[in-house]
Scaffold this active site. Structure first.
Site: not given
Ligand code: APR
Length: 370
Positions: A235, A251, A262, A319
Site C-alpha cells: 500500500v 490491497h 460516508c 508469503s
Molecule cells: N526480499 C525478498 N523477500 C523478502 C525480503 C526481501 N528483502 N524481506 C522479507 N521477505 C519475505 C519474507 O520472507 C516473507 O515471506 O517477504 C515475505 C513477506 O510476507 P508477509 O510479511 O506475509 O507479507 P505479504 O505476503 O505481503 O502479506 C500479504 O497480508 O497482512 C496482510 O495486508 C497485509 O498485504 C499484506 C498481506
C-alpha cells in the site's frame, strides 16, 4: 617503465588450439587504446570466395577455416569501436571467454548478448562478464526476453529493503500485534484509538522511506517492454513512485484517506490529527483493504486478466498467505518464478524459485539487461 606492463588483457578468447587476446592500455582518464594478439597456434580466416559459403537453407554460413599457423599478429586500435571490430571479427560461438576485464564487462556483454549464441555459450559469457551470476539469475534473464507478456506480483518483502517491515517475518508487524485488533472493520468501529495508532505508526515509518533500486529496475523494465503489469499487495505506492505505470494496488493505498461512514475524501493531516469527517462526523481511515473487506474490483479484475494472459509471472517478497491474492500465481499458464527471502516446499509449484532479497536479485538480473 616497460610499456608492456601497462597493457592489460581486456578479453581472452580460448579456442581449440590457442587463444586470442584483446589488450588495452589506459592512456589517461577514461581513454584507452587496444590491440589484438593471436597466439602462434591458430588464427581464423573467412574464405573470401563463394564456394565456401555453406548454404543451410535459410541461412548462408560463411565457412571459417584454420589457416596455417600464424606468427604473433597485433593490430592496434585507438578506441573502443576498434576493440569492438577486433572482437566481432571472431566467431564468438566457437570461442570461449577465459578472462573479461571488469571495467569492460558490460560493454563486452552488450556485444555478445546481441549475437545468436547457444544458451550454453551465452550463459558462459554471462558468467565470464558477471562472475556473481547464478544459473537461476540467468534463467530469469532468459525468461524475461522469451516472454511476450510478463506480470510481477509483489508483497511486503519487496519494500523491506526500503526500510518498511513486512508482516510475517520475525521482524514483521504481526510479530507483536494481532492483526485482528488493528486491521479489521471491527477494530476500526470498536477500538478506533488502537486502529488509528497502528496506521499512524505505519504512516510515520513510511514517511522516511522511498523506493529502492529494485522498484526502479521494475520501472525501467516496464519501459523496455519486459514487464507489462505489476500487481501489488503493498500500500506504500513505491512502484508508481519508481515510474511503473501499470500497477494494480490489490490491497489499496495507505497514502489516501476517506470517511468510513460516508466515503468522502479526507487528507493525511485530517487523519493524523484524528479529526472526524467534515461532512458526517464519521471516522476517518486510510484507503487500505482491511481483513474481511472486498478487494478493489477493478484492480482485482485487471490483475486476474493479466495473470491469465501472462507467459511469465514473477512473484517477489510475499508469503502468499493471504487469500485471494495467494491464488493469483495459480491462475496463469505461464512460467512462474518466485523470489523470496524464505523459500519452502509450499512454493514448489513454481517453475523456478530464487531464495534471496528482492533488491539484490533484481539488481543481479539487471546487469544482463540490454
Ligand atoms: N526480499 C525478498 N523477500 C523478502 C525480503 C526481501 N528483502 N524481506 C522479507 N521477505 C519475505 C519474507 O520472507 C516473507 O515471506 O517477504 C515475505 C513477506 O510476507 P508477509 O510479511 O506475509 O507479507 P505479504 O505476503 O505481503 O502479506 C500479504 O497480508 O497482512 C496482510 O495486508 C497485509 O498485504 C499484506 C498481506
Amino acid at each position: 617503465m616497460d610499456i608492456q606492463e601497462s597493457w592489460q588483457p581486456i578479453l581472452i578468447l580460448g579456442g581449440e588450439g590457442g587463444s586470442v587476446t584483446i589488450l588495452g592500455k589506459n592512456i589517461g582518464n577514461t581513454e584507452w587504446v587496444f590491440k589484438k594478439r593471436t597466439n602462434e597456434v591458430f588464427s581464423f580466416k573467412e574464405m573470401d570466395n563463394d564456394q565456401n559459403i555453406e548454404d543451410r537453407g535459410t541461412r548462408q554460413i560463411k565457412k571459417v577455416i584454420k589457416v596455417k599457423p600464424s606468427i604473433k599478429q597485433t593490430m592496434e586500435g585507438t578506441n573502443w569501436e576498434d576493440a569492438i571490430t577486433m572482437i566481432e571479427e571472431f566467431p564468438l560461438e566457437q570461442l570461449s571467454p577465459k578472462n573479461v576485464h571488469p571495467f569492460f564487462n558490460k560493454r563486452i556483454w552488450d556485444i555478445v548478448s546481441k549475437r545468436s549464441l547457444s544458451k550454453y555459450k551465452l550463459k558462459r559469457w554471462a558468467k565470464a562478464c558477471f562472475p556473481t551470476i547464478t544459473d537461476e539469475i540467468f534463467e530469469l534473464y532468459e525468461a524475461l526476453y522469451a516472454s511476450i507478456h510478463t506480470v510481477v506480483l509483489t508483497g511486503a518483502g519487496m519494500s523491506v529493503e526500503s526500510g518498511i517491515p513486512d508482516f510475517r517475518s520475525k521482524s514483521g508487524w504481526w510479530k507483536n500485534i494481532d492483526p485482528l485488533t488493528v486491521a479489521t472493520v471491527e477494530a476500526l468501529e470498536e477500538n478506533y484509538d488502537l486502529f488509528h495508532e497502528f496506521y499512524t505508526v505505519r504512516l510515520k515509518t513510511l514517511g522516511g522511506c522511498k523506493p529502492h533500486e529494485g522498484h526502479h529496475i521494475l520501472g525501467k523494465w516496464e519501459k523496455k517492454g519486459l514487464v507489462h503489469e505489476i500487481a501489488t499487495q503493498n500500500v506504500d505506492g513505491f512502484h508508481t513512485m519508481a515510474s511503473s505505470s501499470q500497477v494494480d494496488q490489490l490491497h489499496g493505498s495507505i497514502r489516501t484517506f476517506r470517511c468510513h461512514q460516508c466515503g468522502s475524501e479526507a487528507s493525511l493531516d485530517q487523519f493524523i490529527n484524528k479529526e472526524s469527517c467534515s461532512l458526517c462526523n464519521g471516522k476517518l481511515r486510510p484507503n487500505v483493504v482491511l481483513f474481511g473487506e472486498m478487494l478493489p474490483e477493478q484492480a482485482w479484475n485487471n490483475a486476474l486478466n493479466h495473470m491469465q494472459r501472462a507467459n511469465l509471472v514473477i512473484v517477489i517478497g510475499t508469503s502468499l498467505k493471504v487469500y485471494p491474492v495467494s491464488q493469483l500465481p495459480q491462475m496463469t499458464n505461464g512460467k512462474t518464478i518466485y523470489i523470496n527471502k524464505e523459500v519452502n516446499d509450499l512454493h514448489s509449484f513454481f517453475d523456478l524459485t530464487i531464495e534471496g532479497s528482492a533488491k539484490e536479485t533484481l539488481s543481479s538480473v539487471d546487469q544482463l539487461i540490454r
